[in-house]
Design a protein around this motif. Structure first.
Motif, short mmCIF file in Angstrom:
data_model
loop_
_atom_site.label_atom_id
_atom_site.label_comp_id
_atom_site.label_asym_id
_atom_site.label_seq_id
_atom_site.Cartn_x
_atom_site.Cartn_y
_atom_site.Cartn_z
N TRP A 167 0.83 -1.20 0.00
CA TRP A 167 0.00 0.00 0.00
C TRP A 167 0.87 1.26 0.00
O TRP A 167 0.54 2.25 -0.66
CB TRP A 167 -0.92 -0.01 1.21
CG TRP A 167 -1.83 -1.19 1.22
CD1 TRP A 167 -1.74 -2.31 2.00
CD2 TRP A 167 -2.97 -1.41 0.37
NE1 TRP A 167 -2.73 -3.20 1.70
CE2 TRP A 167 -3.52 -2.67 0.70
CE3 TRP A 167 -3.58 -0.66 -0.64
CZ2 TRP A 167 -4.64 -3.20 0.09
CZ3 TRP A 167 -4.71 -1.18 -1.26
CH2 TRP A 167 -5.22 -2.43 -0.91
N ASP A 176 -8.93 4.64 -9.57
CA ASP A 176 -9.51 3.53 -8.81
C ASP A 176 -8.44 2.61 -8.26
O ASP A 176 -7.51 2.22 -8.97
CB ASP A 176 -10.45 2.72 -9.71
CG ASP A 176 -11.70 3.48 -10.08
OD1 ASP A 176 -11.97 4.53 -9.45
OD2 ASP A 176 -12.41 3.04 -11.02
N ALA A 179 -10.04 -1.92 -2.95
CA ALA A 179 -9.99 -2.00 -1.50
C ALA A 179 -10.77 -3.24 -1.07
O ALA A 179 -11.93 -3.41 -1.45
CB ALA A 179 -10.58 -0.75 -0.86
N LEU A 224 -6.27 2.85 4.74
CA LEU A 224 -6.02 3.03 3.32
C LEU A 224 -6.19 4.49 2.91
O LEU A 224 -5.51 4.97 1.99
CB LEU A 224 -6.95 2.13 2.51
CG LEU A 224 -6.74 0.62 2.68
CD1 LEU A 224 -7.64 -0.16 1.73
CD2 LEU A 224 -5.29 0.24 2.48
N LEU A 233 -11.01 4.67 -3.62
CA LEU A 233 -11.06 3.30 -3.12
C LEU A 233 -12.36 2.65 -3.55
O LEU A 233 -13.45 3.13 -3.24
CB LEU A 233 -10.93 3.28 -1.60
CG LEU A 233 -9.62 3.87 -1.03
CD1 LEU A 233 -9.67 3.89 0.49
CD2 LEU A 233 -8.42 3.09 -1.53
N TRP A 235 -14.50 -0.56 -3.01
CA TRP A 235 -14.62 -1.66 -2.06
C TRP A 235 -15.22 -2.88 -2.74
O TRP A 235 -16.32 -2.81 -3.29
CB TRP A 235 -15.44 -1.22 -0.85
CG TRP A 235 -14.71 -0.15 -0.10
CD1 TRP A 235 -14.87 1.19 -0.24
CD2 TRP A 235 -13.65 -0.34 0.83
NE1 TRP A 235 -13.99 1.87 0.56
CE2 TRP A 235 -13.22 0.95 1.24
CE3 TRP A 235 -13.03 -1.46 1.37
CZ2 TRP A 235 -12.20 1.14 2.16
CZ3 TRP A 235 -12.01 -1.28 2.30
CH2 TRP A 235 -11.61 0.01 2.68
#
Length: 324
Positions: A167, A176, A179, A224, A233, A235
Protein backbone atom coordinates in the motif's frame (compact mmCIF):
# COMPACT_ATOMS: atom_id res chain seq x y z
CA UNK A 1 23.43 0.00 29.83
CA UNK A 2 25.21 -3.05 28.45
CA UNK A 3 22.70 -4.77 26.15
CA UNK A 4 22.91 -8.23 24.62
CA UNK A 5 20.77 -8.50 21.52
CA UNK A 6 20.25 -11.99 20.18
CA UNK A 7 20.04 -11.19 16.48
CA UNK A 8 20.61 -7.67 15.23
CA UNK A 9 20.86 -8.18 11.49
CA UNK A 10 17.24 -8.13 10.29
CA UNK A 11 14.27 -5.75 10.44
CA UNK A 12 13.13 -5.50 14.07
CA UNK A 13 16.25 -6.76 15.82
CA UNK A 14 18.45 -4.52 13.67
CA UNK A 15 16.23 -1.55 14.51
CA UNK A 16 16.60 -2.37 18.22
CA UNK A 17 20.38 -2.44 17.87
CA UNK A 18 20.42 0.89 16.04
CA UNK A 19 18.16 2.55 18.61
CA UNK A 20 20.21 1.25 21.55
CA UNK A 21 23.44 2.55 20.00
CA UNK A 22 21.76 5.89 19.28
CA UNK A 23 20.96 6.20 22.99
CA UNK A 24 24.59 5.59 23.91
CA UNK A 25 24.35 2.02 25.17
CA UNK A 26 26.99 -0.66 24.73
CA UNK A 27 25.42 -3.21 22.38
CA UNK A 28 26.61 -6.74 21.71
CA UNK A 29 24.78 -8.70 19.01
CA UNK A 30 25.05 -12.48 18.97
CA UNK A 31 24.19 -14.08 15.64
CA UNK A 32 25.44 -16.40 12.93
CA UNK A 33 26.33 -13.56 10.58
CA UNK A 34 24.49 -15.09 7.64
CA UNK A 35 21.48 -12.86 7.10
CA UNK A 36 22.69 -9.29 7.06
CA UNK A 37 24.84 -6.82 8.92
CA UNK A 38 24.54 -5.13 12.27
CA UNK A 39 24.37 -1.32 12.55
CA UNK A 40 27.55 0.69 13.05
CA UNK A 41 28.77 0.85 16.64
CA UNK A 42 27.73 -2.69 17.53
CA UNK A 43 30.05 -5.47 18.60
CA UNK A 44 29.23 -8.86 17.09
CA UNK A 45 29.75 -12.28 18.64
CA UNK A 46 29.26 -15.23 16.31
CA UNK A 47 26.85 -17.75 17.79
CA UNK A 48 24.91 -20.49 16.05
CA UNK A 49 22.26 -21.07 18.68
CA UNK A 50 21.96 -24.71 17.71
CA UNK A 51 25.18 -24.98 19.73
CA UNK A 52 26.20 -23.99 23.23
CA UNK A 53 27.07 -20.34 23.81
CA UNK A 54 30.69 -19.42 23.04
CA UNK A 55 32.92 -18.24 25.85
CA UNK A 56 33.33 -14.95 23.99
CA UNK A 57 29.67 -14.13 24.66
CA UNK A 58 30.33 -13.24 28.29
CA UNK A 59 34.16 -12.96 28.40
CA UNK A 60 33.98 -12.02 32.06
CA UNK A 61 31.48 -9.18 31.52
CA UNK A 62 27.84 -9.06 32.58
CA UNK A 63 24.83 -7.65 30.74
CA UNK A 64 22.17 -5.38 32.14
CA UNK A 65 19.52 -6.56 29.70
CA UNK A 66 18.86 -9.07 26.94
CA UNK A 67 16.50 -8.64 24.01
CA UNK A 68 15.68 -11.93 22.31
CA UNK A 69 13.55 -12.58 19.22
CA UNK A 70 14.05 -16.37 19.04
CA UNK A 71 11.36 -18.73 17.85
CA UNK A 72 13.00 -22.05 18.79
CA UNK A 73 12.69 -23.22 22.41
CA UNK A 74 16.17 -24.78 22.44
CA UNK A 75 17.67 -21.42 21.48
CA UNK A 76 15.95 -19.71 24.38
CA UNK A 77 17.09 -22.42 26.82
CA UNK A 78 20.72 -21.97 25.79
CA UNK A 79 20.50 -18.20 26.04
CA UNK A 80 18.93 -18.34 29.50
CA UNK A 81 21.70 -20.67 30.63
CA UNK A 82 24.35 -18.33 29.22
CA UNK A 83 22.93 -15.05 30.59
CA UNK A 84 20.72 -15.91 33.57
CA UNK A 85 20.91 -12.71 35.59
CA UNK A 86 20.07 -9.89 33.15
CA UNK A 87 16.65 -8.32 32.66
CA UNK A 88 15.01 -10.11 29.73
CA UNK A 89 12.80 -8.63 27.06
CA UNK A 90 11.45 -11.47 24.97
CA UNK A 91 9.81 -10.63 21.66
CA UNK A 92 6.97 -13.05 20.99
CA UNK A 93 3.97 -12.62 18.65
CA UNK A 94 0.19 -12.34 18.67
CA UNK A 95 0.31 -15.68 16.84
CA UNK A 96 0.49 -17.27 20.31
CA UNK A 97 -3.27 -16.75 20.60
CA UNK A 98 -5.41 -19.74 19.74
CA UNK A 99 -8.42 -17.92 18.30
CA UNK A 100 -7.86 -15.41 15.51
CA UNK A 101 -11.49 -14.33 15.75
CA UNK A 102 -11.03 -13.21 19.36
CA UNK A 103 -9.00 -10.05 20.13
CA UNK A 104 -8.65 -10.93 23.82
CA UNK A 105 -5.13 -10.21 24.99
CA UNK A 106 -2.81 -11.19 27.87
CA UNK A 107 -4.58 -12.88 30.73
CA UNK A 108 -7.76 -13.26 28.67
CA UNK A 109 -7.01 -14.88 25.33
CA UNK A 110 -6.42 -18.62 25.21
CA UNK A 111 -2.99 -19.60 23.91
CA UNK A 112 -2.05 -22.27 21.41
CA UNK A 113 -0.66 -25.50 22.88
CA UNK A 114 3.03 -25.10 23.61
CA UNK A 115 5.41 -26.84 21.22
CA UNK A 116 8.53 -27.49 23.27
CA UNK A 117 10.58 -29.09 20.50
CA UNK A 118 12.17 -27.21 17.62
CA UNK A 119 10.18 -27.65 14.41
CA UNK A 120 10.06 -25.84 11.10
CA UNK A 121 8.05 -22.70 11.83
CA UNK A 122 7.19 -22.44 8.13
CA UNK A 123 5.00 -25.52 8.46
CA UNK A 124 2.09 -23.57 9.92
CA UNK A 125 1.12 -20.69 12.13
CA UNK A 126 0.36 -23.31 14.79
CA UNK A 127 3.99 -24.42 14.79
CA UNK A 128 5.27 -20.85 14.93
CA UNK A 129 2.82 -19.73 17.60
CA UNK A 130 3.17 -22.92 19.61
CA UNK A 131 6.95 -22.62 19.78
CA UNK A 132 6.65 -18.98 20.81
CA UNK A 133 4.30 -20.05 23.64
CA UNK A 134 6.97 -22.47 24.82
CA UNK A 135 9.65 -19.75 24.57
CA UNK A 136 7.54 -17.35 26.62
CA UNK A 137 7.08 -19.95 29.35
CA UNK A 138 10.79 -20.69 29.50
CA UNK A 139 11.59 -17.02 30.01
CA UNK A 140 8.85 -16.31 32.54
CA UNK A 141 9.48 -19.51 34.52
CA UNK A 142 13.17 -18.65 34.80
CA UNK A 143 12.74 -14.88 35.18
CA UNK A 144 9.27 -13.86 36.44
CA UNK A 145 10.17 -10.17 36.15
CA UNK A 146 10.88 -10.41 32.44
CA UNK A 147 8.94 -8.54 29.76
CA UNK A 148 7.16 -10.57 27.09
CA UNK A 149 6.11 -8.50 24.11
CA UNK A 150 3.66 -9.86 21.52
CA UNK A 151 3.81 -7.71 18.38
CA UNK A 152 1.04 -7.65 15.84
CA UNK A 153 1.79 -6.58 12.27
CA UNK A 154 5.13 -4.75 12.30
CA UNK A 155 5.61 -2.41 9.34
CA UNK A 156 7.86 0.35 8.08
CA UNK A 157 11.12 0.77 6.19
CA UNK A 158 12.85 -2.56 5.62
CA UNK A 159 9.69 -4.65 6.09
CA UNK A 160 10.52 -8.04 4.55
CA UNK A 161 6.88 -9.17 4.38
CA UNK A 162 5.71 -6.54 1.90
CA UNK A 163 2.25 -6.45 3.47
CA UNK A 164 2.15 -2.76 4.32
CA UNK A 165 4.69 -1.90 1.63
CA UNK A 166 2.16 -2.96 -1.01
CA UNK A 167 0.00 0.00 0.00
CA UNK A 168 2.85 2.42 0.74
CA UNK A 169 4.24 1.85 -2.76
CA UNK A 170 0.95 3.19 -4.12
CA UNK A 171 0.75 6.19 -1.81
CA UNK A 172 0.72 8.65 -4.71
CA UNK A 173 -1.89 6.71 -6.69
CA UNK A 174 -4.90 8.41 -8.22
CA UNK A 175 -7.91 6.81 -9.85
CA UNK A 176 -9.51 3.53 -8.81
CA UNK A 177 -7.74 1.27 -6.34
CA UNK A 178 -9.21 -2.05 -5.21
CA UNK A 179 -9.99 -2.00 -1.50
CA UNK A 180 -10.77 -5.43 -0.01
CA UNK A 181 -13.71 -6.38 2.19
CA UNK A 182 -15.68 -3.82 4.17
CA UNK A 183 -14.52 -0.29 5.02
CA UNK A 184 -15.31 -0.99 8.68
CA UNK A 185 -13.04 -4.06 8.98
CA UNK A 186 -10.59 -3.33 11.79
CA UNK A 187 -6.81 -3.47 11.29
CA UNK A 188 -3.77 -2.31 13.24
CA UNK A 189 -0.08 -1.91 12.54
CA UNK A 190 2.98 -0.80 14.49
CA UNK A 191 6.00 0.96 13.00
CA UNK A 192 9.19 -1.07 13.49
CA UNK A 193 11.04 2.00 14.77
CA UNK A 194 8.44 2.69 17.45
CA UNK A 195 8.45 -0.93 18.56
CA UNK A 196 12.25 -0.99 18.65
CA UNK A 197 12.38 2.20 20.70
CA UNK A 198 9.91 0.76 23.21
CA UNK A 199 11.85 -2.50 23.53
CA UNK A 200 14.97 -0.53 24.40
CA UNK A 201 12.98 1.46 26.98
CA UNK A 202 11.68 -1.75 28.56
CA UNK A 203 15.27 -2.95 28.79
CA UNK A 204 16.49 0.34 30.25
CA UNK A 205 13.76 0.54 32.87
CA UNK A 206 13.69 -3.15 33.81
CA UNK A 207 9.97 -3.25 33.05
CA UNK A 208 8.24 -6.61 33.29
CA UNK A 209 4.87 -7.94 32.21
CA UNK A 210 3.15 -9.34 29.14
CA UNK A 211 1.95 -6.95 26.44
CA UNK A 212 0.36 -6.97 23.01
CA UNK A 213 2.64 -4.63 21.07
CA UNK A 214 0.14 -3.09 18.69
CA UNK A 215 -0.97 0.26 17.41
CA UNK A 216 -4.50 1.48 17.94
CA UNK A 217 -7.06 -0.54 15.94
CA UNK A 218 -8.77 1.41 13.19
CA UNK A 219 -11.10 0.74 10.25
CA UNK A 220 -9.23 -0.35 7.15
CA UNK A 221 -10.90 2.55 5.32
CA UNK A 222 -9.00 4.94 7.59
CA UNK A 223 -5.70 3.12 7.09
CA UNK A 224 -6.02 3.03 3.32
CA UNK A 225 -7.23 6.61 3.30
CA UNK A 226 -4.02 7.65 5.05
CA UNK A 227 -1.89 5.53 2.73
CA UNK A 228 -3.59 6.54 -0.52
CA UNK A 229 -5.11 9.99 0.09
CA UNK A 230 -5.69 10.79 -3.59
CA UNK A 231 -7.05 7.43 -4.74
CA UNK A 232 -10.65 6.39 -5.28
CA UNK A 233 -11.06 3.30 -3.12
CA UNK A 234 -13.40 0.77 -4.71
CA UNK A 235 -14.62 -1.66 -2.06
CA UNK A 236 -14.90 -5.24 -3.33
CA UNK A 237 -16.74 -7.88 -1.33
CA UNK A 238 -14.84 -10.67 0.36
CA UNK A 239 -17.03 -13.30 -1.30
CA UNK A 240 -16.16 -12.03 -4.78
CA UNK A 241 -12.44 -12.06 -4.02
CA UNK A 242 -12.53 -15.53 -2.50
CA UNK A 243 -14.52 -16.92 -5.43
CA UNK A 244 -11.90 -15.55 -7.79
CA UNK A 245 -9.04 -17.18 -5.92
CA UNK A 246 -7.50 -13.99 -4.55
CA UNK A 247 -5.42 -14.84 -1.50
CA UNK A 248 -5.53 -12.88 1.76
CA UNK A 249 -2.74 -11.39 3.87
CA UNK A 250 0.44 -11.86 1.80
CA UNK A 251 1.94 -13.53 -1.24
CA UNK A 252 2.12 -13.06 -5.02
CA UNK A 253 -1.64 -13.42 -5.69
CA UNK A 254 -2.83 -11.72 -2.54
CA UNK A 255 -4.26 -8.43 -1.44
CA UNK A 256 -2.00 -7.66 1.52
CA UNK A 257 -3.53 -6.81 4.91
CA UNK A 258 -6.87 -8.27 3.84
CA UNK A 259 -8.08 -11.02 6.17
CA UNK A 260 -11.28 -13.08 5.81
CA UNK A 261 -14.02 -12.17 8.26
CA UNK A 262 -15.29 -13.18 10.76
CA UNK A 263 -12.57 -15.85 11.07
CA UNK A 264 -9.88 -13.18 11.60
CA UNK A 265 -11.92 -10.47 13.30
CA UNK A 266 -9.59 -10.44 16.29
CA UNK A 267 -6.15 -10.80 14.71
CA UNK A 268 -5.68 -7.11 14.00
CA UNK A 269 -7.93 -5.73 16.73
CA UNK A 270 -5.99 -6.23 19.97
CA UNK A 271 -6.09 -3.79 22.86
CA UNK A 272 -3.23 -1.33 22.54
CA UNK A 273 -3.99 0.28 25.91
CA UNK A 274 -1.58 -1.63 28.19
CA UNK A 275 1.37 -1.20 25.82
CA UNK A 276 0.59 2.49 25.33
CA UNK A 277 0.40 2.93 29.10
CA UNK A 278 3.80 1.24 29.40
CA UNK A 279 5.40 3.71 27.01
CA UNK A 280 4.82 2.46 23.47
CA UNK A 281 4.41 5.59 21.34
CA UNK A 282 3.23 5.01 17.75
CA UNK A 283 3.98 7.70 15.19
CA UNK A 284 1.37 8.96 12.71
CA UNK A 285 0.51 6.46 10.00
CA UNK A 286 1.22 9.05 7.32
CA UNK A 287 4.83 9.22 8.49
CA UNK A 288 5.21 5.44 8.32
CA UNK A 289 3.73 5.48 4.81
CA UNK A 290 6.05 8.27 3.67
CA UNK A 291 9.19 6.63 5.04
CA UNK A 292 8.26 3.20 3.72
CA UNK A 293 7.70 4.69 0.28
CA UNK A 294 11.10 6.42 0.46
CA UNK A 295 12.76 3.11 1.36
CA UNK A 296 11.03 1.40 -1.56
CA UNK A 297 12.12 4.14 -3.95
CA UNK A 298 15.71 3.79 -2.74
CA UNK A 299 15.74 -0.01 -2.99
CA UNK A 300 14.17 -1.27 -6.24
CA UNK A 301 14.86 -4.86 -5.17
CA UNK A 302 12.70 -4.55 -2.04
CA UNK A 303 10.13 -7.31 -1.75
CA UNK A 304 6.53 -6.19 -2.20
CA UNK A 305 4.14 -9.02 -3.09
CA UNK A 306 0.47 -8.69 -3.86
CA UNK A 307 -1.56 -8.94 -7.05
CA UNK A 308 -0.32 -7.32 -10.23
CA UNK A 309 -1.79 -4.14 -11.67
CA UNK A 310 -3.28 -6.22 -14.51
CA UNK A 311 -4.96 -8.60 -12.08
CA UNK A 312 -6.34 -5.69 -10.08
CA UNK A 313 -7.72 -4.00 -13.20
CA UNK A 314 -9.41 -7.22 -14.27
CA UNK A 315 -11.00 -7.69 -10.84
CA UNK A 316 -12.25 -4.12 -10.80
CA UNK A 317 -13.66 -4.44 -14.30
CA UNK A 318 -15.58 -7.60 -13.52
CA UNK A 319 -16.74 -6.26 -10.17
CA UNK A 320 -18.00 -3.13 -11.88
CA UNK A 321 -19.79 -5.14 -14.55
CA UNK A 322 -22.00 -6.59 -11.81
CA UNK A 323 -23.35 -3.14 -11.19
CA UNK A 324 -21.51 -2.32 -7.98
Amino acid sequence: MRLLLLGGTQFLSRAVAAEAVRRGHVVVCANRGRSGTVPPGVRTVRWDRAEEAPAELTDGASYDAVVDVARHPSHVRRALDAVPEAHWVFVSTISVYADDADPAGPGKGALRPAITDDVDAAESVDAYGGMKVACERLVLDELPGAAVVRPGLVVGPGDPSGRFAYWARRSTATGDVLAPGRPSDVVQVIDVRDLAAWLVTLAEDGTGGVYDAVGAPLPIADLLGECLPDANLVWVDQEFLEADGVQPWAGPDSIPLWLPRPAYDGMLAHDAGPALAAGLTPRPLAETTRDTRAWLDADPAARIGGITAEREADLLSRWGSQGF
